[in-house]
Enzyme design. Structure first.
Site, PDB file in Angstrom:
ATOM      1  N   CYS A 199       0.810  -1.220   0.000  1.00 43.30           N
ATOM      2  CA  CYS A 199       0.000   0.000   0.000  1.00 43.30           C
ATOM      3  C   CYS A 199       0.852   1.283   0.000  1.00 43.30           C
ATOM      4  O   CYS A 199       1.489   1.560  -1.013  1.00 43.30           O
ATOM      5  CB  CYS A 199      -0.954  -0.042   1.183  1.00 43.30           C
ATOM      6  SG  CYS A 199      -2.446   0.877   0.907  1.00 43.30           S
ATOM      7  N   HIS A 233      -3.147  -5.928   2.634  1.00 47.19           N
ATOM      8  CA  HIS A 233      -2.892  -5.915   4.085  1.00 47.19           C
ATOM      9  C   HIS A 233      -3.381  -7.241   4.661  1.00 47.19           C
ATOM     10  O   HIS A 233      -4.007  -8.048   3.958  1.00 47.19           O
ATOM     11  CB  HIS A 233      -3.704  -4.781   4.741  1.00 47.19           C
ATOM     12  CG  HIS A 233      -3.246  -3.406   4.391  1.00 47.19           C
ATOM     13  ND1 HIS A 233      -2.027  -2.891   4.765  1.00 47.19           N
ATOM     14  CD2 HIS A 233      -3.868  -2.422   3.682  1.00 47.19           C
ATOM     15  CE1 HIS A 233      -1.920  -1.652   4.319  1.00 47.19           C
ATOM     16  NE2 HIS A 233      -3.011  -1.344   3.657  1.00 47.19           N
TER      17      HIS A 233
HETATM   18  N1  GLN Z   1      -2.421   6.834   2.178  1.00 46.87           N
HETATM   19  C1  GLN Z   1      -2.406   5.890   1.068  1.00 46.87           C
HETATM   20  C2  GLN Z   1      -3.804   5.710   0.423  1.00 46.87           C
HETATM   21  O1  GLN Z   1      -4.787   5.997   1.045  1.00 46.87           O
HETATM   22  C3  GLN Z   1      -1.929   4.531   1.551  1.00 46.87           C
HETATM   23  C4  GLN Z   1      -2.860   3.914   2.576  1.00 46.87           C
HETATM   24  C5  GLN Z   1      -2.299   2.640   3.171  1.00 46.87           C
HETATM   25  O2  GLN Z   1      -1.085   2.456   3.250  1.00 46.87           O
HETATM   26  N2  GLN Z   1      -3.231   1.785   3.631  1.00 46.87           N
HETATM   27  O3  GLN Z   1      -3.874   5.236  -0.717  1.00 46.87           O
END
Ligand code: GLN
Length: 241
Positions: free
Chosen positions: A94, A190
């Site tokens: 992510c 995740h």
């Molecule tokens: N801030 C980034 C997004 O919203 C990554 C979010 C995350 O790492 N879950 O795409």
């Protein structure tokens, strides 16, 4: 045999249990009698960017990403690029995945330059993608959950890690999930990802060990628990697409 694992920005980029990926990598090495050491690499002067065989770069909020992006714009980004050129592997999820690309453009604020290790570009979208994420890949299905507003698009040098079956993946449009380029993997899984997709962990171990130990075979482990966890998660993803 020993293995050097670097955990990138564990204080800023560690949401949704992504630390579990570092635990999976180090445990799957130790269960094979390989001495695994984990060191944090965060903002500021890195002691030894040539030490790691494999780096883990987890997810984070936009706020943390601009601090990390600024840090990677300097010597640390150059050190990471040099490490990959020297044969180290990276697994990223992510926000970490986004910052390995060319840039991440958040919903608010200026674009955050990426390290340029992955040929991908990300721009935040209006709607957050939140939910179970299931994707087909050449080595089997990938299962996790996603929570991101970023839409990531692959350039020609990056290959998709998988094809979305349930969820949105890279951008909710082209059915791609994640990216793979050389020994570098980025994804939106995740969960954490590696305990439930153990063959990716073992592929990363093989790539990482090759950096200093040459071609290494890793014996299969008893993955009954891991496979039971992934079947359960796949069942939930299919039941609640
Ligand atoms: N801030 C980034 C997004 O919203 C990554 C979010 C995350 O790492 N879950 O795409």
């Amino acid at each position: 045999m020993d293995l050097h694992i670097a955990h990138l920005y564990p204080d800023l980029m560690n949401i949704y249990g992504d630390r579990g990926n570092v635990i999976a990598l180090s445990q799957r090495a130790r269960w094979r009698g390989i001495e695994a050491e984990v060191r944090p690499y965060s903002v500021g002067q890195w002691a030894d960017p040539d030490w790691p065989d494999v780096w883990f770069f987890g997810g984070g909020q936009d706020q943390g990403q601009d601090i990390v992006g600024a840090d990677l714009a300097g010597k640390n980004g150059a050190g990471l690029r040099r490490s990959v050129e020297g044969g180290a592997a990276i697994f990223s999820v992510c926000g970490g995945y986004q910052l390995l690309g060319h840039e991440y453009v958040p919903e608010v604020g200026p674009a955050i330059p990426g390290v340029g290790i992955l040929d991908v570009t990300t721009r935040a979208g209006k709607k957050r993608f939140v939910g179970n994420l299931l994707a087909d890949s050449t080595d089997g299905q990938l299962i996790g959950f996603e929570n991101h507003s970023g839409r990531t698009f692959l350039g020609t040098s990056a290959k998709a890690l998988g094809t979305v079956v349930v969820g949105n993946g890279n951008n909710g449009e082209d059915k791609t999930e994640g990216a793979i380029q050389g020994k570098v993997i980025g994804c939106y899984l995740h969960g954490s990802c590696l305990p439930k997709n153990p063959w990716i962990a073992d592929q990363l171990l093989i790539w990482a060990l090759a950096r200093r130990h040459g071609d290494v075979k890793v014996d299969p482990l008893d993955d009954r628990d891991e496979l039971a966890a992934r079947e359960q998660a796949i069942g939930v993803a299919r039941a609640r697409p």
